[in-house]
Structures are given as structure tokens and as C-alpha cells.
Enzyme design. Structure first.
Site, short mmCIF file in Angstrom:
data_model
loop_
_atom_site.label_atom_id
_atom_site.label_comp_id
_atom_site.label_asym_id
_atom_site.label_seq_id
_atom_site.Cartn_x
_atom_site.Cartn_y
_atom_site.Cartn_z
CB CYS A 113 50.65 49.69 -18.79
SG CYS A 113 50.63 47.99 -17.84
CG HIS A 252 48.47 49.01 -21.75
ND1 HIS A 252 49.64 48.39 -22.18
CD2 HIS A 252 48.06 48.21 -20.91
CE1 HIS A 252 49.77 47.42 -21.11
NE2 HIS A 252 48.94 47.51 -20.35
CG ASN A 282 49.55 44.08 -19.69
OD1 ASN A 282 50.48 44.41 -20.19
ND2 ASN A 282 48.81 44.42 -18.40
#
Ligand code: ACO
Length: 325
Positions: A113, A252, A282
Site C-alpha cells: 500500500c 492510504h 482498499n
């Protein structure tokens, strides 16, 4: 050293949308649980046969268009991904061919990520020291290919997508400060155990569901809040700035509760935090760059604004970056 900035952004999200209502029919979960625990309502899922390079090339074409740059002029392509088309060669090489960017040097990076912030940091070094004139940094993921659709602890969280940014020398502003970090002692709390040289693919690895992402969500939650808070504070200190100098924070997009806990610790009002998690889930390396792209296209990041990117992911890795747009 030359100043380096982002001169064009693009994104691509697959057409197919998987809602929480769809997931209610697949595992023992509810829209209410997913919404309140994660902030996610729906996510995009790649079509059968659509790989990371297919998503990445579409995002890249939009970024090149917005940067008014031709693919054949690109000198560097960095692709951040944990779900590349194949273990080798790089997805960057596959995208180079699809774009017709014959001059570009290409490689992938694996920073989950945090991949986009790692990627722009690498590209910045090459441009600021004069090695290359420009770079294309792509975050692209088909996380649906490594998601265990029988595991309610993880399958509600992830989605597919891609974003891209073109970097080049800019007369003023650009990337002001970058901070990166890693703690390899926490590899065990988020990984995919099968398919590498440790556990090459066998019937047993498939039977044991080792080719799917495994995560200790609860443990990660606490680490994510503390690490993202520290990363934002560190990059500001490096830049000799405070939150009063920041127009928008893009974190994020792992969980809206993580994001709001970080914002609260930092004392930042919700309206200065950008979210696309509700629509996208995500998307690992693609989350930061698609959120940045959407914030720019929606006019939430304007010329002269200062944005702070704050990321965290498997490794564990983290990073933060301040950019004057
Ligand atoms: N639906 C319904 N119930 C569920 C679901 C679900 N989808 N998933 C878990 N539960 C249950 C659990 O079984 C548990 O039940 P129990 O109390 O009977 O045992 C209960 O809900 C609570 O589970 P927790 O794990 O404590 O739930 P939590 O509030 O921690 O939320 C979550 C879980 C959403 C995973 C959260 O911990 C999280 O977001 N963690 C961080 C994820 C992250 O940051 N990932 C990093 C980046 S990803 C990357 O790098 C690729």
C-alpha cells in the site's frame, strides 16, 4: 538539484462493482458491519482475464494525456504492485510495450500500500539528479486475484484499480519532502504465503489456500494508526512545516476508522482529509494514486495547494510525502 513535480494524473477503475449486498450473499457478513467497521460500501472488480498491466495502461494513458506527453518520450516507468501479471518479467515492461514507450527504462517495486509513495520518491531521485527527464509512476492492483472469497475477515476490504502519475522537472513547488520506513519484523501479520520460492505452488499450497492474502487485521489496525500519525509528523518536521501549511491530507484508504483516528491524533478536521474508500475499498498501491487523481479532477487540489500523502502497508512499510501542486 532540480525541482520535481507531478504534471499529470490518471486512473482506471474496472466497470464491475461488487456491493456489500453482493458480499452478504457470499459470506456471513452484513452491509451494516462492513460500513460501520470499514467505511466501505462497494469496490470495483476486474473482469476475468483483466490483469494489472491492463488496468495500469489505461490509467497511464489518461495521465499522459493530462500531462500533454507522448508515451515515446517517457524515460522511466516504475510500477508499484503486489499483483503483477506474472512473477517475472516486470509488469512495467509489459506496460512499456502496450504504451509504445520504447525509450523507457522499466522496473516494478513491491511496497504494497506504500508503493506509490515509494515509487514517486525513486522517480524524484532520478529526475532531480539529471539521469532522466521524466517518469511515469503507476500503482495497479488486481487484489481480487489474491482475495480468499470464503474469508469474511479479508474479502470485504479489497478492490481492484489503477492510477498513474507523470513526473518531470517543474519551475517551482513540486515534491517538498519525502519520508519512507520499513519494519521487516512484522512480515507475518500481512502476507501471501504461497507462490514464492519459500512455498512454490503445489497441490498442497492450493489446498491449504496459501495463494490468498492473510492478515491479522486487529493487530494491523493499531500499528497503522500509530505509524501513519508518526509518518505525517516526521515529514512535516523534515519540511519545517505544520498542519496549518497543508490544504489536504490524502491517507492510504485501508479503513475509514484508521483514517479518522489518525486525523484525530493529528488534530486535522475531517474536511481536510480526502476519502474514496466508500466507493473503492482498499486497492493497495492503487489507492493513494487514484485518490490523488480524483482529488485533482474534482478540484479539491488546485495549483499552489500543498498536499500531504500518508501511506502504510504490508512489509510493514510506510511513507509520507508533501507536494506543492
Ligand atoms: N462481517 C461480519 N463480522 C465480521 C467480519 C465481517 N466481514 N469480519 C470479521 N468479523 C467479526 C469477527 O469474526 C469478530 O467476531 P468475534 O468477536 O465473534 O470473534 C468481530 O467481527 C470483530 O472482529 P475484529 O477483527 O475485532 O474487527 P475490527 O473492528 O478489528 O475490524 C478490520 C476488522 C476491518 C479488518 C480492521 O481490523 C482493519 O481494518 N484492520 C486494518 C487493515 C489494514 O490496515 N490493512 C493494511 C493494509 S492492506 C495491504 O497492505 C495490502
Amino acid at each position: 538539484m532540480k525541482k520535481v513535480g507531478i504534471i499529470g494524473v490518471g486512473e482506471y477503475l474496472p466497470d464491475r462493482i461488487l456491493t456489500n449486498a453482493h458480499l452478504e450473499k457470499m459470506v456471513d457478513t452484513s452491509d451494516e458491519w462492513i460500513t460501520t467497521r470499514t467505511g466501505i460500501k462497494e469496490r470495483h472488480i476486474a473482469a476475468a482475464g483483466q490483469a494489472a498491466s491492463d488496468l495500469g495502461v489505461l490509467a497511464a494513458q489518461q495521465a499522459l494525456h493530462n500531462a500533454k506527453m507522448k508515451a515515446e518520450d517517457l524515460e522511466l516507468i516504475v510500477v508499484a504492485t503486489i499483483t503483477g501479471d506474472m512473477p517475472f518479467p516486470s509488469t512495467a515492461a509489459i506496460i512499456q510495450d502496450k504504451l509504445g514507450a520504447k525509450k523507457a527504462v522499466c522496473f516494478d517495486i513491491s511496497a504494497a500500500c506504500a508503493g506509490f509513495v515509494y515509487g514517486i520518491s525513486i522517480a524524484q531521485q532520478f529526475i532531480s539528479n539529471g539521469t532522466y527527464k521524466n517518469a511515469l509512476v503507476i500503482g495497479t492492483e488486481v487484489l481480487s486475484s489474491v482475495t480468499d472469497w470464503k474469508d469474511r475477515n479479508t474479502c470485504v476490504l479489497f478492490g481492484d484499480g489503477a492510477g498513474a502519475a507523470v513526473l518531470a522537472e517543474v519551475p517551482k513547488g513540486g515534491i517538498i519532502s519525502t519520508y519512507l520506513g520499513c519494519d521487516g519484523s512484522k512480515v507475518g501479520i500481512l502476507n501471501m504465503p504461497g507462490g514464492g520460492s519459500r512455498n512454490p505452488a503445489t497441490h498442497a499450497t492450493v489446498d491449504n489456500r496459501m495463494h490468498f492474502l492473510k492478515m491479522e487485521g486487529n493487530e494491523l489496525f493499531k500499528i497503522a494508526v500509530n505509524t501513519m500519525t508518526r509518518a505525517a509528523e516526521t515529514v512535516l518536521k523534515q519540511a519545517n512545516m505544520t498542519f496549518a501549511d497543508i490544504d489536504l491530507i490524502i491517507p492510504h484508504q485501508a479503513n475509514s476508522r484508521i483514517i479518522m483516528a489518525v486525523a484525530k491524533k493529528l488534530g486535522i478536521p475531517e474536511e481536510r482529509v480526502y476519502l474514496n474508500i466508500e466507493r473503492c475499498g482498499n486497492m493497495s498501491s492503487a489507492s493513494m494514486v487514484t485518490a490523488l487523481c480524483e482529488a485533482v479532477l474534482e478540484g479539491k487540489v488546485k495549483r499552489g495547494d500543498t498536499v500531504l500523502l500518508d501511506v502504510f502497508g504490508a512489509g510493514l512499510v510506510w511513507g509520507a510525502c508533501i507536494i506543492e501542486w
